[in-house]
Design a protein around this motif. Structure first.
Motif, PDB file in Angstrom:
ATOM      1  N   ARG A 127       0.823  -1.210   0.000  1.00  0.00           N
ATOM      2  CA  ARG A 127       0.000   0.000   0.000  1.00  0.00           C
ATOM      3  C   ARG A 127       0.861   1.267   0.000  1.00  0.00           C
ATOM      4  O   ARG A 127       0.687   2.147  -0.833  1.00  0.00           O
ATOM      5  CB  ARG A 127      -0.928  -0.011   1.220  1.00  0.00           C
ATOM      6  N   ILE A 128       1.795   1.331   0.918  1.00  0.00           N
ATOM      7  CA  ILE A 128       2.595   2.557   1.028  1.00  0.00           C
ATOM      8  C   ILE A 128       3.527   2.726  -0.178  1.00  0.00           C
ATOM      9  O   ILE A 128       3.695   3.835  -0.697  1.00  0.00           O
ATOM     10  CB  ILE A 128       3.372   2.630   2.382  1.00  0.00           C
ATOM     11  N   LEU A 129       4.091   1.615  -0.669  1.00  0.00           N
ATOM     12  CA  LEU A 129       5.007   1.727  -1.813  1.00  0.00           C
ATOM     13  C   LEU A 129       4.256   2.171  -3.070  1.00  0.00           C
ATOM     14  O   LEU A 129       4.792   2.914  -3.894  1.00  0.00           O
ATOM     15  CB  LEU A 129       5.741   0.408  -2.039  1.00  0.00           C
ATOM     16  N   LYS A 130       3.005   1.752  -3.172  1.00  0.00           N
ATOM     17  CA  LYS A 130       2.184   2.167  -4.307  1.00  0.00           C
ATOM     18  C   LYS A 130       1.870   3.657  -4.186  1.00  0.00           C
ATOM     19  O   LYS A 130       1.981   4.416  -5.155  1.00  0.00           O
ATOM     20  CB  LYS A 130       0.902   1.333  -4.336  1.00  0.00           C
ATOM     21  N   GLN A 131       1.474   4.056  -2.957  1.00  0.00           N
ATOM     22  CA  GLN A 131       1.160   5.466  -2.708  1.00  0.00           C
ATOM     23  C   GLN A 131       2.331   6.378  -3.068  1.00  0.00           C
ATOM     24  O   GLN A 131       2.154   7.469  -3.573  1.00  0.00           O
ATOM     25  CB  GLN A 131       0.899   5.636  -1.215  1.00  0.00           C
ATOM     26  N   LEU A 132       3.543   5.888  -2.766  1.00  0.00           N
ATOM     27  CA  LEU A 132       4.733   6.688  -3.039  1.00  0.00           C
ATOM     28  C   LEU A 132       5.160   6.605  -4.508  1.00  0.00           C
ATOM     29  O   LEU A 132       6.099   7.274  -4.931  1.00  0.00           O
ATOM     30  CB  LEU A 132       5.883   6.259  -2.123  1.00  0.00           C
ATOM     31  N   GLY A 133       4.491   5.747  -5.256  1.00  0.00           N
ATOM     32  CA  GLY A 133       4.734   5.715  -6.709  1.00  0.00           C
ATOM     33  C   GLY A 133       5.827   4.777  -7.185  1.00  0.00           C
ATOM     34  O   GLY A 133       6.260   4.875  -8.332  1.00  0.00           O
ATOM     35  N   TYR A 134       6.265   3.855  -6.329  1.00  0.00           N
ATOM     36  CA  TYR A 134       7.302   2.913  -6.783  1.00  0.00           C
ATOM     37  C   TYR A 134       6.690   1.880  -7.717  1.00  0.00           C
ATOM     38  O   TYR A 134       5.710   1.235  -7.377  1.00  0.00           O
ATOM     39  CB  TYR A 134       7.957   2.206  -5.584  1.00  0.00           C
ATOM     40  N   ARG A 135       7.291   1.745  -8.894  1.00  0.00           N
ATOM     41  CA  ARG A 135       6.772   0.796  -9.889  1.00  0.00           C
ATOM     42  C   ARG A 135       7.755  -0.331 -10.163  1.00  0.00           C
ATOM     43  O   ARG A 135       7.482  -1.209 -10.983  1.00  0.00           O
ATOM     44  CB  ARG A 135       6.510   1.533 -11.205  1.00  0.00           C
TER      45      ARG A 135
END
Ligand code: SAH
Length: 223
Positions: A127-135
């Protein structure tokens, strides 16, 4: 009003992060400017629970729930530096935890693979990594002592839980010339030492770095 307060808070975390880089990393032996820049960028406070955010930039490890911890910033920096990654590297992390180390790796590598045995931690990290935009982070719930054979071989492997013996599947999933850093608890006094392993054409070279304290690895590797 609410917005202004939010901004001031962000500024405060940014200051704390700058001090962390200068006082905890630069002043010790973190010299790789890419590692310093990566840790300057990743908002460490967002990976810990809301009520612990004020402590996120302290010089020590912290609880992330489920009996697990996020490593001290210096340890994250030092292990990352040991991997000598390039922009083209594909790296495997064992022990996603809150996802902070994965984010730091993702700033430097092409692709990060991270595995965790506690599904709730993987969910939160995702969740947090997605929120921060890591792809460029791929996560899975699996026993990391067996590595991730489907995605192997890797240029680097970072193990963030202490193993009682060298997990051989991890060694075989390393490219020739690749580096693994792993806390090994092979000492008869239960002490753990961070060990750097480089895969060579006909085996490995091993170097003991320093004493550490990680949570024990769970899974096949257990004795
Ligand atoms: N790198 C993490 C620190 C995690 S602490 C961070 O940045 O937050 C170590 C993690 O390893 C814990 O979350 C624990 O659940 C996980 N772990 C323990 N044994 C494991 C195994 N065999 N495979 C994958 N993960 C494991």
């Amino acid at each position: 009003m609410k917005f202004r307060r939010h901004n001031r808070q962000d500024q405060e975390y940014d200051d704390q992060r700058r001090r962390m880089i200068d006082e905890q990393l630069r002043r010790r032996d973190i010299t790789d400017s890419r590692v310093l820049a990566a840790m300057r960028r990743v908002p460490r406070h967002l990976f810990v629970s809301e009520k612990r955010r004020q402590d996120a930039y302290r010089d020590g490890p912290m609880s992330i729930g489920y009996g697990q911890t996020i490593s001290q910033p210096y340890i994250v920096a030092s292990m990352t530096q040991s991997l000598s990654m390039t922009k083209r590297s594909r790296v495997l992390e064992i022990g996603t935890g809150c996802g902070y180390q994965a984010a730091v790796l993702a700033e430097l590598a092409r692709q990060v693979y991270s595995v965790e045995v506690v599904p709730e931690l993987t969910d939160k990290a995702r969740r947090i990594l997605k929120q921060l935009g890591y792809r460029n982070i791929t996560m899975d719930v699996r026993d990391g002592s067996l590595g991730w054979p489907e995605e192997a071989p890797f240029d680097g492997i970072i193990v963030t839980a202490a193993a009682p013996k060298m997990p051989e599947p991890l060694v075989t999933q390393l490219k020739v010339g690749g580096t693994m850093v792993i806390p090994l608890a092979t000492d008869s006094y239960g002490r753990q030492f961070l060990t750097k392993v480089i895969r060579t054409v006909d085996g490995t070279t091993r170097q003991t770095l320093y004493e550490v304290r990680f949570v024990p690895m769970i899974g096949e590797v257990e004795e």
